[in-house]
Design a protein around this motif. Structure first.
Motif, PDB file in Angstrom:
ATOM      1  N   ILE A  16       0.847  -1.202   0.000  1.00 38.32           N
ATOM      2  CA  ILE A  16       0.000   0.000   0.000  1.00 38.32           C
ATOM      3  C   ILE A  16       0.877   1.244   0.000  1.00 38.32           C
ATOM      4  O   ILE A  16       0.642   2.182  -0.769  1.00 38.32           O
ATOM      5  N   SER A  17       1.874   1.264   0.835  1.00 43.55           N
ATOM      6  CA  SER A  17       2.804   2.395   0.884  1.00 43.55           C
ATOM      7  C   SER A  17       3.445   2.623  -0.480  1.00 43.55           C
ATOM      8  O   SER A  17       3.518   3.759  -0.969  1.00 43.55           O
ATOM      9  N   GLU A  18       3.891   1.556  -1.123  1.00 40.88           N
ATOM     10  CA  GLU A  18       4.544   1.676  -2.432  1.00 40.88           C
ATOM     11  C   GLU A  18       3.589   2.206  -3.496  1.00 40.88           C
ATOM     12  O   GLU A  18       3.976   3.034  -4.321  1.00 40.88           O
ATOM     13  N   VAL A  19       2.335   1.749  -3.481  1.00 49.92           N
ATOM     14  CA  VAL A  19       1.341   2.238  -4.441  1.00 49.92           C
ATOM     15  C   VAL A  19       1.106   3.735  -4.238  1.00 49.92           C
ATOM     16  O   VAL A  19       1.076   4.514  -5.199  1.00 49.92           O
ATOM     17  N   ILE A  20       0.956   4.147  -2.989  1.00 49.13           N
ATOM     18  CA  ILE A  20       0.687   5.555  -2.700  1.00 49.13           C
ATOM     19  C   ILE A  20       1.860   6.431  -3.115  1.00 49.13           C
ATOM     20  O   ILE A  20       1.670   7.457  -3.776  1.00 49.13           O
ATOM     21  N   ARG A  25       4.224  10.458  -6.698  1.00 51.63           N
ATOM     22  CA  ARG A  25       5.344  10.891  -7.551  1.00 51.63           C
ATOM     23  C   ARG A  25       4.986  10.896  -9.028  1.00 51.63           C
ATOM     24  O   ARG A  25       5.467  11.725  -9.788  1.00 51.63           O
ATOM     25  N   GLY A  26       4.129   9.954  -9.440  1.00 47.07           N
ATOM     26  CA  GLY A  26       3.818   9.820 -10.857  1.00 47.07           C
ATOM     27  C   GLY A  26       2.648  10.649 -11.337  1.00 47.07           C
ATOM     28  O   GLY A  26       2.596  11.021 -12.508  1.00 47.07           O
ATOM     29  N   SER A  27       1.690  10.928 -10.465  1.00 48.40           N
ATOM     30  CA  SER A  27       0.488  11.659 -10.886  1.00 48.40           C
ATOM     31  C   SER A  27       0.329  12.987 -10.160  1.00 48.40           C
ATOM     32  O   SER A  27       0.192  14.028 -10.788  1.00 48.40           O
ATOM     33  N   ASN A  28       0.338  12.947  -8.839  1.00 45.14           N
ATOM     34  CA  ASN A  28       0.100  14.161  -8.063  1.00 45.14           C
ATOM     35  C   ASN A  28       1.219  15.186  -8.212  1.00 45.14           C
ATOM     36  O   ASN A  28       0.987  16.382  -8.019  1.00 45.14           O
ATOM     37  N   ALA A  29       2.407  14.747  -8.566  1.00 49.43           N
ATOM     38  CA  ALA A  29       3.539  15.674  -8.713  1.00 49.43           C
ATOM     39  C   ALA A  29       3.312  16.690  -9.820  1.00 49.43           C
ATOM     40  O   ALA A  29       3.978  17.725  -9.854  1.00 49.43           O
ATOM     41  N   ARG A  30       2.367  16.416 -10.706  1.00 53.18           N
ATOM     42  CA  ARG A  30       2.038  17.400 -11.755  1.00 53.18           C
ATOM     43  C   ARG A  30       1.330  18.623 -11.178  1.00 53.18           C
ATOM     44  O   ARG A  30       1.344  19.694 -11.764  1.00 53.18           O
ATOM     45  N   ARG A  79     -10.870   8.114   2.314  1.00 53.96           N
ATOM     46  CA  ARG A  79      -9.478   8.468   2.565  1.00 53.96           C
ATOM     47  C   ARG A  79      -8.546   7.699   1.634  1.00 53.96           C
ATOM     48  O   ARG A  79      -8.786   6.535   1.322  1.00 53.96           O
ATOM     49  N   SER A  80      -7.495   8.363   1.225  1.00 53.10           N
ATOM     50  CA  SER A  80      -6.334   7.726   0.598  1.00 53.10           C
ATOM     51  C   SER A  80      -6.685   6.801  -0.558  1.00 53.10           C
ATOM     52  O   SER A  80      -6.367   5.618  -0.551  1.00 53.10           O
ATOM     53  N   VAL A  81      -7.344   7.355  -1.575  1.00 55.69           N
ATOM     54  CA  VAL A  81      -7.632   6.586  -2.782  1.00 55.69           C
ATOM     55  C   VAL A  81      -6.468   6.795  -3.744  1.00 55.69           C
ATOM     56  O   VAL A  81      -6.234   7.918  -4.209  1.00 55.69           O
ATOM     57  N   PHE A  82      -5.745   5.723  -4.013  1.00 55.82           N
ATOM     58  CA  PHE A  82      -4.592   5.797  -4.907  1.00 55.82           C
ATOM     59  C   PHE A  82      -4.542   4.542  -5.774  1.00 55.82           C
ATOM     60  O   PHE A  82      -4.811   3.442  -5.293  1.00 55.82           O
ATOM     61  N   VAL A  83      -4.174   4.731  -7.035  1.00 59.08           N
ATOM     62  CA  VAL A  83      -3.955   3.622  -7.956  1.00 59.08           C
ATOM     63  C   VAL A  83      -2.585   3.818  -8.574  1.00 59.08           C
ATOM     64  O   VAL A  83      -2.214   4.937  -8.957  1.00 59.08           O
ATOM     65  N   GLU A  84      -1.837   2.732  -8.656  1.00 57.51           N
ATOM     66  CA  GLU A  84      -0.512   2.779  -9.264  1.00 57.51           C
ATOM     67  C   GLU A  84      -0.627   3.403 -10.663  1.00 57.51           C
ATOM     68  O   GLU A  84      -1.539   3.059 -11.424  1.00 57.51           O
ATOM     69  N   PRO A  85       0.267   4.331 -11.022  1.00 55.89           N
ATOM     70  CA  PRO A  85       0.139   5.048 -12.290  1.00 55.89           C
ATOM     71  C   PRO A  85      -0.079   4.166 -13.520  1.00 55.89           C
ATOM     72  O   PRO A  85      -0.896   4.494 -14.378  1.00 55.89           O
ATOM     73  N   TYR A  87      -1.728   1.595 -13.826  1.00 53.45           N
ATOM     74  CA  TYR A  87      -3.073   1.016 -13.816  1.00 53.45           C
ATOM     75  C   TYR A  87      -4.167   2.088 -13.803  1.00 53.45           C
ATOM     76  O   TYR A  87      -5.355   1.742 -13.827  1.00 53.45           O
ATOM     77  N   GLN A  88      -3.792   3.347 -13.747  1.00 51.88           N
ATOM     78  CA  GLN A  88      -4.789   4.422 -13.724  1.00 51.88           C
ATOM     79  C   GLN A  88      -5.526   4.473 -15.059  1.00 51.88           C
ATOM     80  O   GLN A  88      -4.957   4.213 -16.111  1.00 51.88           O
ATOM     81  N   GLY A  89      -6.802   4.807 -14.990  1.00 56.58           N
ATOM     82  CA  GLY A  89      -7.618   4.923 -16.192  1.00 56.58           C
ATOM     83  C   GLY A  89      -8.243   3.610 -16.630  1.00 56.58           C
ATOM     84  O   GLY A  89      -8.964   3.578 -17.622  1.00 56.58           O
ATOM     85  N   GLY A  90      -8.014   2.540 -15.886  1.00 54.37           N
ATOM     86  CA  GLY A  90      -8.537   1.232 -16.267  1.00 54.37           C
ATOM     87  C   GLY A  90      -9.729   0.771 -15.450  1.00 54.37           C
ATOM     88  O   GLY A  90     -10.146  -0.372 -15.556  1.00 54.37           O
ATOM     89  N   GLY A  91     -10.266   1.638 -14.619  1.00 47.47           N
ATOM     90  CA  GLY A  91     -11.457   1.298 -13.849  1.00 47.47           C
ATOM     91  C   GLY A  91     -11.194   0.823 -12.430  1.00 47.47           C
ATOM     92  O   GLY A  91     -12.141   0.559 -11.680  1.00 47.47           O
ATOM     93  N   ILE A  92      -9.942   0.705 -12.022  1.00 52.76           N
ATOM     94  CA  ILE A  92      -9.632   0.215 -10.681  1.00 52.76           C
ATOM     95  C   ILE A  92     -10.089   1.205  -9.617  1.00 52.76           C
ATOM     96  O   ILE A  92     -10.652   0.815  -8.598  1.00 52.76           O
ATOM     97  N   GLY A  93      -9.877   2.485  -9.853  1.00 54.69           N
ATOM     98  CA  GLY A  93     -10.348   3.497  -8.912  1.00 54.69           C
ATOM     99  C   GLY A  93     -11.856   3.442  -8.745  1.00 54.69           C
ATOM    100  O   GLY A  93     -12.369   3.564  -7.626  1.00 54.69           O
ATOM    101  N   ARG A  94     -12.566   3.229  -9.838  1.00 52.73           N
ATOM    102  CA  ARG A  94     -14.034   3.118  -9.771  1.00 52.73           C
ATOM    103  C   ARG A  94     -14.458   1.899  -8.946  1.00 52.73           C
ATOM    104  O   ARG A  94     -15.413   1.964  -8.168  1.00 52.73           O
ATOM    105  N   LEU A  95     -13.742   0.784  -9.138  1.00 53.87           N
ATOM    106  CA  LEU A  95     -14.062  -0.418  -8.361  1.00 53.87           C
ATOM    107  C   LEU A  95     -13.817  -0.192  -6.870  1.00 53.87           C
ATOM    108  O   LEU A  95     -14.627  -0.600  -6.033  1.00 53.87           O
TER     109      LEU A  95
END
Length: 151
Positions: A16-20, A25-30, A79-85, A87-95
């Motif tokens: 979980i820590s690694e995913v967050i 770093r990959g998405s929020n850093a923008r 709280r703390s909804v994160f998906v590994e970059p 895998y983003q855009g593939g529906g995992i966040g929605r699930l």
């Protein structure tokens, strides 16, 4: 790609820590400065994640036996909804959010809140959340969003 959403266990803390951290770093850093990202990362060390597992309901998304996403529910707050970059855009966040919302409804939550990063506002809007207000923690802007649960 089959995705399993399940309750998180202590064994998942490092993943979980690694995913967050990867998502920060990959998405929020923008949308946030390096200083803000670094400060937020400290809240999600494996030890910090273990403490969060004791305080709230935490779920993980597992693909191919690997944790690739996470989300939590703390009372009426997401709280703390994160998906590994990758895998983003593939529906995992929605699930993940579907599970969080179902658990919230089962628990009698009438209105669900989420303190969203700037990065995720569009995601939550697509799920039916509305912007309520902005909060600032130093250089970090958080958009508080809400959604009435269907009864």
């Amino acid at each position: 790609m089959a995705c399993l959403i399940r309750g998180a266990t202590e064994v998942d803390a490092v993943a979980i820590s690694e995913v967050i951290v990867a998502a920060l770093r990959g998405s929020n850093a923008r949308d946030y400065s390096a200083e803000v990202i670094e400060a937020v990362e400290k809240n999600f060390s494996p030890g910090a994640v273990l403490r969060l597992l004791e305080q709230r309901q935490v779920f993980v998304a597992v693909v191919g036996g690997r944790v690739v996403g996470t989300a939590g529910l703390d009372g009426d707050t997401v709280r703390s909804v994160f998906v590994e970059p990758g895998y983003q855009g593939g529906g995992i966040g929605r699930l993940l959010m579907a599970r969080v919302e179902a658990v919230a409804v089962e628990g009698g939550v009438e209105r669900l809140w989420v303190p969203s990063s700037i990065t995720a506002v569009g995601f939550y809007l697509l799920l039916g959340f509305s912007e309520v207000r902005n909060e600032f923690y130093g250089g970090e802007r958080t958009v508080v969003m809400g959604k009435r649960m269907g009864w």
